[in-house]
Write an enzyme that holds these catalytic residues in place. Sequence first.
Site, PDB file in Angstrom:
ATOM      1  CD  GLU A  51      -1.306   0.988   3.453  1.00 57.88           C
ATOM      2  OE1 GLU A  51      -2.466   1.193   3.121  1.00 57.88           O
ATOM      3  OE2 GLU A  51      -0.828   1.354   4.548  1.00 57.88           O
ATOM      4  CG  ASN A  52       2.635   2.971   2.625  1.00 57.81           C
ATOM      5  OD1 ASN A  52       1.902   3.936   2.444  1.00 57.81           O
ATOM      6  ND2 ASN A  52       2.558   2.222   3.710  1.00 57.81           N
ATOM      7  CG  HIS A  80      -1.873   4.930   2.732  1.00 56.53           C
ATOM      8  ND1 HIS A  80      -2.419   6.155   3.037  1.00 56.53           N
ATOM      9  CD2 HIS A  80      -0.939   4.692   3.686  1.00 56.53           C
ATOM     10  CE1 HIS A  80      -1.838   6.646   4.123  1.00 56.53           C
ATOM     11  NE2 HIS A  80      -0.946   5.773   4.542  1.00 56.53           N
ATOM     12  CG  HIS A 185      -1.482   0.815   9.751  1.00 53.04           C
ATOM     13  ND1 HIS A 185      -1.578   1.715   8.715  1.00 53.04           N
ATOM     14  CD2 HIS A 185      -1.785   1.509  10.877  1.00 53.04           C
ATOM     15  CE1 HIS A 185      -1.951   2.898   9.206  1.00 53.04           C
ATOM     16  NE2 HIS A 185      -2.063   2.804  10.511  1.00 53.04           N
TER      17      HIS A 185
HETATM   18 FE   FE2 Z   1      -1.422   1.669   6.486  1.00 51.77          FE
END
Ligand code: FE2
Length: 267
Positions: A51-52, A80, A185
């Site tokens: 997600e990043n 995200h 996360h």
């Molecule tokens: Fe996250």
Amino acid sequence: MLSPDFLWKDNNMKLLFIGDVVGDRGCDFLEQKIYQIKKQNDISLVVINGENSALGNGITPYSYKRLISLGADVITTGNHCFRRKESIGLYDENEVLLRPANFPEGVPGHGYTVIDLGFCQVAVINLMGTAYMEPLDNPFYCIDSLLENIATKNIIVDFHAEATSEKKAMGFYLDGRVTAVLGTHTHVQTADESILPKGTAYITDAGMTGAELSVLGVKSELAIEKIKYHAPVKFEESENPCFINGVVVDFDEHNGKATKIFRIIER
Ligand code: FE2
């Protein structure tokens, strides 16, 4: 001659789960090391939280393809997931790119997928916590209804959440019902990896793949400015040396039970 017991154990499935990959530098470092990690640990399945993975947050078509080319069988995300407009379409087009399952109905994409490895099937579920996070549907009710529709016993859950208590509670809630509950996360690897009493592998957070001396992958001075002054700051990836955080989970694909979990920290 090798005993059948030895052969049985050696035939266990080995999952490599990589914690949040941060930006180009995280992808580059993973590219350098992943083949060696897979070979050393006899890996049969790879799940990466992406997600990043895009430069500047979120996931883009480019970073998605990069992670697939590095051998990801499934890519999970989290809060995200829809950060980048250009990648929203990816979620409907690619069943192996997941967004949290407890988003409301009508949101693009899928919250879980089942991959067929020929000799067995493995389900991967992406779920998000709600403590100190967005008010999505209750993840406990959500996973109950998902599990009713999944036939395989081999089930990996990426629980993308902030609060350690919510993550621990989910681990025990799913003990014996899934193969692994692996947290993501926070970007900080926890040292509580364990096999829970009924055979589920658990870790509160698998950690991060990106610059080690940083604030979650971001240049520390920019993070300080943002936190100290509450000022709008454009985050930039830290240029410090990277590390890879993740876990390897051994499990028996005949019954979905985990037999071993250990942490990976590769510098
Ligand atoms: Fe996250």
